[in-house]
Design a protein around this motif. Structure first.
Motif, PDB file in Angstrom:
ATOM      1  N   ARG A 114       0.820  -1.211   0.000  1.00  0.00           N
ATOM      2  CA  ARG A 114       0.000   0.000   0.000  1.00  0.00           C
ATOM      3  C   ARG A 114       0.861   1.271   0.000  1.00  0.00           C
ATOM      4  N   SER A 136      -0.307  -1.452   5.414  1.00  0.00           N
ATOM      5  CA  SER A 136      -1.229  -0.344   5.675  1.00  0.00           C
ATOM      6  C   SER A 136      -0.517   0.956   5.343  1.00  0.00           C
ATOM      7  N   THR A 140       5.166  -1.201   7.067  1.00  0.00           N
ATOM      8  CA  THR A 140       4.855  -2.488   6.434  1.00  0.00           C
ATOM      9  C   THR A 140       5.903  -3.512   6.863  1.00  0.00           C
ATOM     10  N   ASP A 144       3.206  -8.833   6.976  1.00  0.00           N
ATOM     11  CA  ASP A 144       2.105  -8.285   6.149  1.00  0.00           C
ATOM     12  C   ASP A 144       2.124  -8.941   4.768  1.00  0.00           C
TER      13      ASP A 144
END
Ligand SMILES: *Cc1c(COP(=O)(O)O)cnc(C)c1O
Length: 381
Positions: A114, A136, A140, A144
């Motif tokens: 992201r 997010s 990161t 993740d």
């Protein structure tokens, strides 16, 4: 027929040539090929040549110079991104090659963090692949990425920008580690990483399966780019190209992303020139011309013009122009717009997320740095 006068070739059509103080910008034309590149392109016109063979030989030549297993000239780095996703989805299965961009029954998910979404990631979706975000807006982590890997994942994509490292995102090293334990290929957008020279190919040598290069940044026609990577993946990418569509009679998605033989030769000549260029001289020149702009903007109250000293990537040196509107009565938008209205128009910009005008000399013809500096300085009179 209009007889086009070379000194006013754009005006004769009613198009307005501009002074480009932004740098390599697709919207304005990307690059001005130097003499060596233009001569090579012109020589390429002297004969026809089977494009599949030309692509193979050009790829071998570039792979050798950039020290990677394989290379392919594409219709811009954008096309390299599209073709590699098609290659990852269809492999060497001709029926799948002809089925794309319909991905029914074909694994098609590419993971992208992201925090490293970017303007050109749309090119990864054009052949039918789907981008799936992980991480997010915050930090990161490797887990993740691990958690995001699913049954339809075909690759992990990473956008690399060494001139502005984001410490909260997952690094390429970390990405490679997680991906290799999951046996997933990694694709890298390193389009702007054309200096230091070792960066052209470095990410493949680190273990990525693919990296793209935008040759607009090294004086090739802006319609060219490079796919560098493993022999296996680049061979599959070639099956997606316009040359394969015509030569093998297998209709892949790459057909509209055509290149001319002159352009392929232009890309080869530009890479060859780039690897033998005196880069100290190139950088000294960019620094000197940036300083000329700065010298023309000294002593104006409320105007702060300072040297950008970065030499990594495609935006070497440049000028950071900060104007205090409370002192000068004019703001950055007003300056950018006024310069665009000037005769000749001068294009500058404030990059997204930045609060200064960012000037670069890559697109300026000799002496235009003086025109740019004077035009800006005149706005404050
Ligand atoms: C310019 C650029 C592209 C697109 O390259 P083209 O050769 O214009 O298609 C892709 N990624 C990045 C990071 C770029 O700077």
């Amino acid at each position: 027929m209009v007889s086009l006068d070379p000194s006013g070739i754009y005006e004769e059509l009613g198009a307005s040539p501009v002074i480009n103080a932004i740098g390599s910008l697709t919207l304005l034309g990307g690059s001005t090929p130097p003499t060596e590149v233009k001569e090579a392109m012109e020589a390429a016109e002297s004969a026809y040549v089977p494009m599949t063979e030309l692509q193979e030989r050009a790829g071998e030549y570039i792979a050798n110079l950039t020290n990677v297993p394989a290379a392919y000239v594409t219709s811009g780095a954008g096309s390299a991104l599209t073709l590699v996703t098609a290659a990852l989805m269809a492999g060497d299965d001709d029926s799948k090659i002809q089925q794309l961009p319909d991905t029914t029954g074909i694994k098609n998910e590419i993971l992208i963090q992201r925090r490293r979404r970017y303007w050109y990631d749309r090119c990864l979706e054009l052949a039918g692949a789907k981008l799936v975000e992980f991480g997010s807006d915050g930090k990161t982590t490797p887990s993740d990425l691990e958690r995001a890997i699913g049954p339809n994942t075909i690759a992990v994509h990473c956008f690399v920008q060494e001139e502005s490292v984001d410490e909260y995102s997952l690094s390429l090293e970390q990405t490679l580690k997680v991906a290799s334990s999951a046996h997933l290929p990694v694709t890298v957008d390193a389009a702007g990483q054309i200096y230091p020279l070792e960066n052209i190919g470095k990410y493949v040598r680190m273990g990525a399966d693919f990296q793209c290069v935008a040759t607009k940044y090294i004086g090739a026609p802006q319609s060219t780019g490079l796919a560098l990577g493993s022999k296996d993946l680049i061979a599959k990418l070639a099956l997606q190209s316009f040359a394969s569509y015509e030569g093998r009679k297998v209709r892949g998605v790459g057909r509209p992303q055509k290149l001319d033989r002159q352009e392929i030769i232009g890309a080869v000549a530009a890479v060859k020139r780039w690897f033998s260029l005196n880069h100290e001289e190139r950088l000294d020149n960019a620094e000197l011309r940036s300083k000329i702009i700065i010298s023309l903007l000294q002593g104006i109250p409320g105007v702060d013009a300072s040297l950008i000293t970065n030499v990594v990537g495609h935006n070497a040196f440049g000028v950071k122009l900060k104007v205090d509107s409370a002192v000068t009565g004019i703001n950055h938008d007003y300056i950018v717009n006024s310069l665009k209205q000037a005769n000749p128009p001068i294009w500058t910009r404030v990059r997204e997320g930045e609060e200064f005008i960012d000037l670069h000399v890559y697109g300026l013809a000799e002496g235009q740095e003086v025109i740019v500096g004077e035009a800006i300085s005149n706005l404050f009179i």
